[in-house]
Write an enzyme that holds these catalytic residues in place. Structure first.
Site, short mmCIF file in Angstrom:
data_model
loop_
_atom_site.label_atom_id
_atom_site.label_comp_id
_atom_site.label_asym_id
_atom_site.label_seq_id
_atom_site.Cartn_x
_atom_site.Cartn_y
_atom_site.Cartn_z
N LYS A 1 -8.74 -27.22 -24.41
CA LYS A 1 -9.28 -26.96 -23.07
C LYS A 1 -8.21 -26.34 -22.18
O LYS A 1 -7.05 -26.75 -22.22
CB LYS A 1 -9.76 -28.28 -22.44
CG LYS A 1 -10.26 -28.15 -21.01
CD LYS A 1 -10.65 -29.52 -20.49
CE LYS A 1 -10.86 -29.51 -19.00
NZ LYS A 1 -10.96 -30.87 -18.46
N HIS B 1 -4.21 -28.14 -17.48
CA HIS B 1 -4.76 -27.86 -16.15
C HIS B 1 -3.67 -27.25 -15.29
O HIS B 1 -2.58 -27.80 -15.19
CB HIS B 1 -5.25 -29.14 -15.48
CG HIS B 1 -6.39 -29.80 -16.19
ND1 HIS B 1 -6.20 -30.64 -17.28
CD2 HIS B 1 -7.71 -29.74 -15.98
CE1 HIS B 1 -7.38 -31.08 -17.68
NE2 HIS B 1 -8.32 -30.54 -16.92
#
Length: 152
Positions: free
Chosen positions: A67, A40
């Site tokens: 991700k 992230h």
């Protein structure tokens, strides 16, 4: 959570301790709970090569899913993320990845990510957990109308 198998997926940051993440993935491989190796960046969008490399690192660590979520500062940043997603999926079509740009600019990636290879998106229920999440009912209606499968 991994030991008890009380969740379908656990999201673990790749960059915190890749060696420990690899050990966890090896130890828990084949169990009920799957590991999402994530990165992230709440401040900007890194270059395409870094995004592709990070998704590959999730696979190398043994994560079940890779991700990448980042904050765009321009339309070009959203393009960078979606282009990196497509490039990685072209290299590793069987490995599931989740990608999205956050914030208002990133909303487009949340509705079109599947076209580029992202296997799911996130929506807001009662409140959002990240900037730019679209209300779940609104997102469902948009995705049903767009039917991303037509573009793949």
């Amino acid at each position: 959570v991994l030991e008890q198998g009380c969740a379908d997926y656990v999201d673990a940051e790749i960059n915190r301790d890749p060696k420990r993440l690899t050990e966890l993935c090896q130890h828990y491989k084949g169990r009920f709970t799957k590991v999402i190796g994530s990165c992230h960046d709440f401040h900007h969008t890194p270059g395409k090569e870094f995004i592709v490399q990070t998704l590959g690192q999730a696979k190398q660590c043994g994560c079940d899913v890779g991700k990448f979520a980042c904050m765009p500062q321009s339309r070009e940043d959203v393009d960078t993320l979606l282009s990196a997603t497509a490039e990685y999926k072209d290299r590793e079509p069987a490995y599931p990845v989740i990608t999205m740009s956050m914030g208002s600019l990133g909303k487009l990636s949340r509705v079109s990510g599947a076209v580029f290879g992202s296997c799911l998106t996130f929506a807001a229920g009662q409140s959002s957990s990240a900037p730019g999440q679209i209300n779940a009912e609104d997102l469902k209606a948009i995705l049903e109308d767009l039917d991303p499968a037509e573009f793949i």
